[in-house]
Design an enzyme around this catalytic site. Structure first.
Site, PDB file in Angstrom:
ATOM      1  N   CYS A  19      13.421 -45.638   0.276  1.00 36.27           N
ATOM      2  CA  CYS A  19      14.166 -46.908   0.329  1.00 36.27           C
ATOM      3  C   CYS A  19      13.328 -48.060   0.877  1.00 36.27           C
ATOM      4  CB  CYS A  19      15.422 -46.737   1.172  1.00 36.27           C
ATOM      5  SG  CYS A  19      16.626 -45.680   0.364  1.00 36.27           S
TER       6      CYS A  19
ATOM      7  N   ARG B 217      24.176 -46.389   2.604  1.00 37.05           N
ATOM      8  CA  ARG B 217      23.363 -46.908   3.707  1.00 37.05           C
ATOM      9  C   ARG B 217      22.959 -45.841   4.713  1.00 37.05           C
ATOM     10  NH1 ARG B 217      26.113 -52.014   6.046  1.00 37.05           N
ATOM     11  NH2 ARG B 217      27.932 -50.661   6.253  1.00 37.05           N
ATOM     12  N   VAL B 218      23.232 -44.569   4.393  1.00 33.65           N
ATOM     13  CA  VAL B 218      22.870 -43.518   5.356  1.00 33.65           C
ATOM     14  C   VAL B 218      21.351 -43.366   5.444  1.00 33.65           C
ATOM     15  CG1 VAL B 218      24.997 -42.198   5.023  1.00 33.65           C
ATOM     16  CG2 VAL B 218      22.995 -41.681   3.618  1.00 33.65           C
TER      17      VAL B 218
ATOM     18  N   TYR C 106      18.840 -36.472  -3.754  1.00 30.75           N
ATOM     19  CA  TYR C 106      19.004 -36.467  -2.294  1.00 30.75           C
ATOM     20  C   TYR C 106      20.401 -36.957  -1.908  1.00 30.75           C
ATOM     21  CZ  TYR C 106      16.836 -36.094   2.288  1.00 30.75           C
ATOM     22  OH  TYR C 106      16.490 -35.676   3.542  1.00 30.75           O
TER      23      TYR C 106
ATOM     24  N   ASN D  85      18.003 -53.351   4.275  1.00 30.53           N
ATOM     25  CA  ASN D  85      16.676 -52.730   4.248  1.00 30.53           C
ATOM     26  C   ASN D  85      15.546 -53.720   4.495  1.00 30.53           C
ATOM     27  OD1 ASN D  85      17.605 -50.201   4.139  1.00 30.53           O
ATOM     28  ND2 ASN D  85      17.104 -49.813   1.997  1.00 30.53           N
TER      29      ASN D  85
ATOM     30  N   ASP E 138      23.916 -33.597 -13.272  1.00 32.55           N
ATOM     31  CA  ASP E 138      22.518 -34.026 -13.238  1.00 32.55           C
ATOM     32  C   ASP E 138      21.854 -33.657 -14.558  1.00 32.55           C
ATOM     33  OD1 ASP E 138      20.651 -34.877 -10.565  1.00 32.55           O
ATOM     34  OD2 ASP E 138      19.560 -34.264 -12.362  1.00 32.55           O
TER      35      ASP E 138
ATOM     36  N   LYS F  70      23.047 -54.278   0.707  1.00 34.33           N
ATOM     37  CA  LYS F  70      22.124 -53.149   0.876  1.00 34.33           C
ATOM     38  C   LYS F  70      20.681 -53.648   0.998  1.00 34.33           C
ATOM     39  CE  LYS F  70      20.163 -49.139   0.622  1.00 34.33           C
ATOM     40  NZ  LYS F  70      20.215 -48.147   1.671  1.00 34.33           N
TER      41      LYS F  70
ATOM     42  N   GLY G  81       7.829 -44.875   5.472  1.00 35.47           N
ATOM     43  CA  GLY G  81       7.796 -44.222   4.165  1.00 35.47           C
ATOM     44  C   GLY G  81       9.179 -43.996   3.613  1.00 35.47           C
TER      45      GLY G  81
ATOM     46  N   LYS H  85       9.458 -38.796   7.917  1.00 37.93           N
ATOM     47  CA  LYS H  85      10.352 -39.077   9.037  1.00 37.93           C
ATOM     48  C   LYS H  85      10.540 -37.813   9.865  1.00 37.93           C
ATOM     49  CE  LYS H  85      14.757 -41.349   9.592  1.00 37.93           C
ATOM     50  NZ  LYS H  85      15.974 -41.774   8.942  1.00 37.93           N
TER      51      LYS H  85
HETATM   52  N1  LIG Z   1      17.219 -41.211  -0.223  1.00 39.13           N
HETATM   53  C1  LIG Z   1      17.818 -42.049   0.592  1.00 39.13           C
HETATM   54  O1  LIG Z   1      17.724 -41.926   1.797  1.00 39.13           O
HETATM   55  C2  LIG Z   1      18.677 -43.191   0.074  1.00 39.13           C
HETATM   56  C3  LIG Z   1      19.458 -43.878   0.991  1.00 39.13           C
HETATM   57  C4  LIG Z   1      20.264 -44.900   0.530  1.00 39.13           C
HETATM   58  C5  LIG Z   1      20.251 -45.242  -0.820  1.00 39.13           C
HETATM   59  N2  LIG Z   1      19.473 -44.572  -1.690  1.00 39.13           N
HETATM   60  C6  LIG Z   1      19.517 -44.953  -3.104  1.00 39.13           C
HETATM   61  O2  LIG Z   1      20.303 -43.970  -3.776  1.00 39.13           O
HETATM   62  C7  LIG Z   1      19.786 -43.758  -5.094  1.00 39.13           C
HETATM   63  C8  LIG Z   1      19.446 -42.295  -5.272  1.00 39.13           C
HETATM   64  O3  LIG Z   1      18.414 -41.954  -4.371  1.00 39.13           O
HETATM   65  P1  LIG Z   1      17.959 -40.442  -4.170  1.00 39.13           P
HETATM   66  O4  LIG Z   1      17.031 -40.444  -3.018  1.00 39.13           O
HETATM   67  O5  LIG Z   1      19.137 -39.550  -4.145  1.00 39.13           O
HETATM   68  O6  LIG Z   1      17.152 -40.226  -5.557  1.00 39.13           O
HETATM   69  P2  LIG Z   1      16.747 -38.839  -6.241  1.00 39.13           P
HETATM   70  O7  LIG Z   1      15.617 -39.136  -7.144  1.00 39.13           O
HETATM   71  O8  LIG Z   1      16.606 -37.773  -5.186  1.00 39.13           O
HETATM   72  O9  LIG Z   1      18.037 -38.439  -7.104  1.00 39.13           O
HETATM   73  C9  LIG Z   1      18.396 -39.026  -8.308  1.00 39.13           C
HETATM   74  C10 LIG Z   1      18.978 -37.935  -9.215  1.00 39.13           C
HETATM   75  O10 LIG Z   1      19.525 -38.528 -10.381  1.00 39.13           O
HETATM   76  C11 LIG Z   1      19.273 -37.663 -11.477  1.00 39.13           C
HETATM   77  N3  LIG Z   1      19.392 -38.430 -12.719  1.00 39.13           N
HETATM   78  C12 LIG Z   1      18.521 -39.314 -13.264  1.00 39.13           C
HETATM   79  N4  LIG Z   1      19.023 -39.825 -14.405  1.00 39.13           N
HETATM   80  C13 LIG Z   1      20.236 -39.260 -14.568  1.00 39.13           C
HETATM   81  C14 LIG Z   1      21.263 -39.398 -15.551  1.00 39.13           C
HETATM   82  N5  LIG Z   1      21.120 -40.229 -16.571  1.00 39.13           N
HETATM   83  N6  LIG Z   1      22.384 -38.665 -15.415  1.00 39.13           N
HETATM   84  C15 LIG Z   1      22.541 -37.804 -14.380  1.00 39.13           C
HETATM   85  N7  LIG Z   1      21.613 -37.649 -13.417  1.00 39.13           N
HETATM   86  C16 LIG Z   1      20.488 -38.359 -13.517  1.00 39.13           C
HETATM   87  C17 LIG Z   1      17.869 -37.138 -11.203  1.00 39.13           C
HETATM   88  O11 LIG Z   1      17.601 -35.964 -11.939  1.00 39.13           O
HETATM   89  C18 LIG Z   1      17.933 -36.921  -9.691  1.00 39.13           C
HETATM   90  O12 LIG Z   1      18.377 -35.610  -9.387  1.00 39.13           O
HETATM   91  C19 LIG Z   1      18.573 -44.704  -5.229  1.00 39.13           C
HETATM   92  O13 LIG Z   1      18.984 -45.899  -5.850  1.00 39.13           O
HETATM   93  C20 LIG Z   1      18.183 -44.957  -3.797  1.00 39.13           C
HETATM   94  O14 LIG Z   1      17.521 -46.190  -3.656  1.00 39.13           O
HETATM   95  C21 LIG Z   1      18.694 -43.524  -1.282  1.00 39.13           C
END
Ligand SMILES: NC(=O)c1ccc[n+]([C@@H]2O[C@H](COP(=O)([O-])OP(=O)(O)OC[C@H]3O[C@@H](n4cnc5c(N)ncnc54)[C@H](O)[C@@H]3O)[C@@H](O)[C@H]2O)c1
Length: 460
Positions: A286, A175-176, A31, A232, A51, A228, A283, A350
């Site tokens: 985060c 933080r988005v 994401y 949250n 990825d 961070k 939900g 959301k």
């Molecule tokens: N989703 C949000 O709104 C949000 C907001 C702020 C912070 N975060 C934080 O950002 C981080 C990522 O969240 P997300 O929602 O994007 O998670 P996500 O699960 O959507 O994405 C993580 C990606 O990392 C890949 N991955 C896993 N291991 C890997 C590796 N060894 N090498 C390369 N790629 C690998 C996975 O295949 C996946 O595509 C988390 O720590 C989350 O807490 C998320």
């Protein structure tokens, strides 16, 4: 002159970054990684997403993404087409990129502890392909000390290079908020916690030129990691406060939104009171886990923290509370939930996103399913495959069919599409004295009542 960005003078970095002469690799194209990668590419940077999931890489290279963020599909397709954005599973491409941004996931374990396996694997893979001059920026949400005590040693061991000498290293929390991530990425200041001053300055230069945002430089990565979590915990606790005020207002017959709007006009020190919105639940990836990270952190330090547990406990009551409101509302119309026809509108966690990860709507839908009521579920944002993570009931493709003859409309996500169809049209389709339970408080009660529904919100 040294290669890469780290180790150059500020002026040299400035020139490199201004001219977008450095590539950016984003490790973890989920994401957050896809949003960051696509936005940076759209601002003119050569971006490579890395990825471990082959299907994600293939999708991106076809100009597609399944990440349900408004505006993201267009950014991905436009930038893949012009060659600024591509994806790969091969960490060898790090050689062509001066900046390495790591955004792999950090899920919650069964004992509510953070799982950092992906961070470790990403650190090792990055380390194995690291070159002198790289600036590595960790953005995943992690407990304090992860950057310096876990991430850094793995990279150093795998690369044989030293952080602060051969390569730069910083933690910059993401933080988005989903639903408005693209806009927030280019407007929110970025917190920078680096291992040394040169890494901090290189980061701040990147963010200023790449995204046009200011940096808030804190002492070190561990401070930035804590920022961070503090953000949250504040959000989850604040919503818990709003939810308990809503429960009180429900009993008292007071409109909680009027209370909150008026309460928020009071200034305290330099800011207004800012109570957030009550709703049928919290939900997403985060807020459902980060307070538990903090709780776990406290326990590891011999502290029994009350706040993260309290906010989680309160917010987790909301789906069942919402179901209870529906049961009561139907009973007031002389109807039993078991024999009613119910239309659930929105299952994403959301409004205006299609993300169903850890969505509280799943609990409401499960409670409804248990009653044996006739259930229709509609969500224009959620893909069929994602919907299966919430309910086995196939999504009803259009709102009209979902609402037809319904005894209750239960809005669990306040998507904009639900506001575009006239309320009177919905009331015409629904059964007489149809209940309208607004789980996101996103409708005007007077307008809903004027259309002929029996309205109820959360706390109003
Ligand atoms: N989703 C949000 O709104 C949000 C907001 C702020 C912070 N975060 C934080 O950002 C981080 C990522 O969240 P997300 O929602 O994007 O998670 P996500 O699960 O959507 O994405 C993580 C990606 O990392 C890949 N991955 C896993 N291991 C890997 C590796 N060894 N090498 C390369 N790629 C690998 C996975 O295949 C996946 O595509 C988390 O720590 C989350 O807490 C998320």
């Amino acid at each position: 002159m040294p290669e890469g960005v780290f180790g150059r003078s500020d002026a040299e970095i400035d020139v490199l970054v201004r001219g977008m002469r450095s590539g950016i690799a984003v490790v973890g194209f989920g994401y957050i990684g896809t949003v960051i990668g696509a936005v940076l590419a759209d601002r003119g940077w050569p971006v490579t997403g890395i990825d471990v999931r082959q299907n994600v890489v293939e999708e991106i290279n076809l100009g597609k993404t399944t990440v349900p963020e408004p505006g993201l599909s267009e950014l991905v397709s436009d930038n893949v087409r012009v060659g600024r954005l591509r994806a790969t599973t091969d960490f060898g491409v790090l050689a062509e990129n001066d900046f390495v941004i790591v955004t792999v996931g950090t899920p919650l374990g069964s004992d509510f502890e953070p799982i950092v396996d992906d961070i470790k694997a990403a650190a090792r893979a990055v380390g194995e392909h690291l070159h002198p001059g790289h600036l590595v920026i960790l953005k995943s949400t992690v407990p304090p000390d992860t950057t310096e005590k876990l991430f850094r040693p793995i990279i150093e061991e795998a690369s044989g290079l030293r952080a602060g000498v051969d390569f730069g290293l910083a933690f910059c929390p993401e933080r988005v908020a989903e639903g408005q991530a693209i806009r927030e990425l280019t407007s929110l200041p970025i917190v920078v916690g680096a291992i040394d001053e040169r890494s901090a300055r290189a980061c701040a230069t990147l963010w200023r030129h790449a995204l046009g945002v200011d940096s808030v430089v804190v002492d070190d990565p561990r401070t930035a990691e804590m920022v961070k979590l503090a953000d949250n915990v504040w959000i989850d606790l604040n919503i818990a406060l709003a939810n308990e005020l809503a429960k009180l207002c429900d009993r008292l017959g007071i409109d909680v939104l009027q209370v909150i709007d008026a309460a928020n006009t009071m200034t305290k020190v330099n800011h207004n009171v800012n109570i957030l919105m009550p709703s049928m639940g919290v939900g997403g990836y985060c807020l459902t886990k980060d307070p538990w990270f903090v709780n776990h952190l406290g326990q590891s330090l011999g502290l029994e923290l009350a706040i993260p547990r309290t906010s989680r406990t309160v917010n987790e009551t909301m789906p069942a509370y919402t179901y209870g409101l529906l049961r009561q509302l139907l009973a007031e119309q002389g109807k039993a939930i078991e024999t009613s026809r119910i239309a659930v509108l929105g299952i994403a966690f959301k409004s205006n996103t299609g993300d169903c990860r850890l969505t509280p709507t799943k609990h409401v839908v499960a409670l409804l399913e248990q009653t044996g009521c006739e259930l229709a579920v509609h969500d224009p944002w959620v893909a069929d495959e994602e919907a299966l993570t919430v309910t086995k009931i196939p999504l009803t493709a259009n709102i009209e069919s979902a609402v037809e003859d319904a005894d209750a409309l239960v809005v669990l996500a306040g998507h904009r599409e639900f506001h575009q169809i006239p309320l009177v049209r919905l009331a015409d389709l629904a059964a007489a004295s149809c209940v309208f339970l607004d789980g996101r408080n996103s409708f005007d009660p007077a307008a809903v009542r004027a259309a002929g529904f029996v309205y109820k919100g959360i706390g109003r």
